[in-house]
Write an enzyme that holds these catalytic residues in place. Structure first.
Site, PDB file in Angstrom:
ATOM      1  N   CYS A 125     103.478  42.591  82.963  1.00 37.68           N
ATOM      2  CA  CYS A 125     102.196  42.063  83.425  1.00 37.68           C
ATOM      3  C   CYS A 125     101.857  40.756  82.710  1.00 37.68           C
ATOM      4  O   CYS A 125     101.436  40.764  81.551  1.00 37.68           O
ATOM      5  CB  CYS A 125     101.115  43.115  83.158  1.00 37.68           C
ATOM      6  SG  CYS A 125      99.452  42.552  83.512  1.00 37.68           S
ATOM      7  N   CYS A 139      98.242  40.231  81.712  1.00 36.66           N
ATOM      8  CA  CYS A 139      97.885  40.953  80.489  1.00 36.66           C
ATOM      9  C   CYS A 139      98.416  40.239  79.251  1.00 36.66           C
ATOM     10  O   CYS A 139      97.727  40.157  78.240  1.00 36.66           O
ATOM     11  CB  CYS A 139      98.477  42.362  80.492  1.00 36.66           C
ATOM     12  SG  CYS A 139      98.259  43.255  82.030  1.00 36.66           S
ATOM     13  N   ASP A 140      99.642  39.744  79.309  1.00 34.20           N
ATOM     14  CA  ASP A 140     100.343  39.392  78.068  1.00 34.20           C
ATOM     15  C   ASP A 140     100.723  37.925  77.900  1.00 34.20           C
ATOM     16  O   ASP A 140     101.230  37.547  76.841  1.00 34.20           O
ATOM     17  CB  ASP A 140     101.623  40.248  77.952  1.00 34.20           C
ATOM     18  CG  ASP A 140     101.293  41.729  77.837  1.00 34.20           C
ATOM     19  OD1 ASP A 140     100.211  42.048  77.327  1.00 34.20           O
ATOM     20  OD2 ASP A 140     102.120  42.556  78.258  1.00 34.20           O
TER      21      ASP A 140
END
Ligand SMILES: Cc1cc2nc3c(=O)[nH]c(=O)nc-3n(C[C@H](O)[C@H](O)[C@H](O)COP(=O)(O)OP(=O)(O)OC[C@H]3O[C@@H](n4cnc5c(N)ncnc54)[C@H](O)[C@@H]3O)c2cc1C
Length: 305
Positions: free
Chosen positions: A134, A137-138
């Site tokens: 993701c 997300c990261d």
């Protein structure tokens, strides 16, 4: 005797736990069924920096535990079991699980989706330590560092374009010699100077120490092997929605995701879906939580009708 509930929630990730919070706080007799770790996928996130209310970020595991604690405070019951099917009967739903059957007036399906894995050595070991599924997300963890994206579809190229805002270079590794992504995304990727491509290539191994350091690649046409130094590997080769137990009960989209209306109601009265399992989900903890709240609010309205 089969236990009866107002609402049964399937899946204990952010969507299911938030649905559980809203349903139990609305004094609905509510049961949450989870087959694995309460907290869902977000529990695998080392640090979650984009869930509001935690200005310093929070470990994914702790976030999941706090959500569960909060819902339990209002009376949500939790059963560790796997849902294996739902049967629609006149005025009620029967939920079949590995721990027996349960009856509910409404069901909220929040069983999420699993990212397809590469299945190569090092992938599991480095998940959360450089291997990610993701970019939203990261990506921010990889500022000015080289990363790779594995895949060639819309999702992979969207991830690559997002990562290019942070990383020093983004190498897209694709097993074919052209992308499957839409033309417009391809044009954007080809004109982004930070994005490079390794065509006809597959990842054979992910290596490192505490964190990812490199990936080993194989050129499929020639068999030539090479290494690429990267700090991050973003795997974007598809999603597998956890909807096997719903086949024949609910209409699913071409990818097996549940189609809902804006109330999160699926195409059957009293059956709601929330979170990553939903068609067009943004696949974030906060959006899953929002879906869960909406589903529970409309499940309550459905029951009181
Ligand atoms: C490594 C990683 C890092 C991430 N980082 C972030 C981040 O920083 N920020 C962010 O916003 N999002 C992040 N995400 C995405 C986020 O975790 C998901 O969008 C979110 O968890 C989706 O919530 P959900 O409740 O819809 O589904 P899930 O979290 O997938 O929960 C579904 C639950 O249902 C259970 N289940 C499945 N089938 C059954 C069944 N038949 N019976 C019973 N239970 C079942 C599963 O075990 C699971 O616990 C990350 C995801 C991963 C994998």
């Amino acid at each position: 005797m089969t236990e009866k509930y107002d609402v049964v929630i399937i899946g204990g990730g952010p969507a299911g736990l938030t649905a559980g919070l809203y349903a139990s706080r609305a004094r609905l007799n509510s049961l949450l069924i989870e087959k694995g770790l309460v907290g869902g996928q977000v529990a695998n996130a080392g640090r979650v920096e984009n869930y509001p209310g935690f200005p310093e970020g929070i470990s994914g595991l702790e976030l999941g535990q706090l959500m569960h604690q909060q819902a339990t405070r209002f009376g949500l019951k939790t059963l560790l079991a796997e849902a294996t099917g739902i049967e629609l009967q006149e005025g009620q739903k029967v939920i079949r699980t590995t721990e027996g059957d349960f009856i509910a007036k409404a069901v909220i399906i929040a069983s999420g989706s699993e990212r397809q894995k590469l299945g190569v050595p090092g992938e599991e070991k480095f998940t959360g330590k450089g291997v990610s599924y993701c970019a939203t997300c990261d990506a921010a963890f990889f500022r000015e560092q080289p990363v790779a994206v594995v895949g060639g579809g819309d999702a992979a190229i969207t991830e690559a374009l997002h990562l290019a805002k942070f990383a020093s270079t983004v190498t897209v590794i694709h097993r074919r010699d052209q992308l499957r992504a839409s033309r417009i995304l391809q044009e954007k990727a080809f004109s982004q100077s930070k994005i490079e491509f390794r065509w006809d290539s597959i990842v054979e191994k992910i290596e490192g120490g505490d964190l990812v350091k490199r990936i080993r690649l194989c050129e499929v046409k020639t068999g030539e092997e090479s290494a690429l130094e990267v700090a991050g590997v973003f795997v974007s080769i598809g999603l597998k929605p956890n909807t096997d137990y719903l086949k024949g009960i609910l209409p699913l989209d071409a990818n097996g995701l549940i189609i809902t209306d804006e109330k999160m109601e699926a195409k059957r009265p009293g059956i709601f879906a929330a979170g990553d399992i939903r068609h067009n989900s943004a696949r974030q903890a906060i959006t899953a939580a929002g879906d869960g709240a909406t589903a529970a609010i409309y499940a309550e309205k459905f029951i009181s009708k």
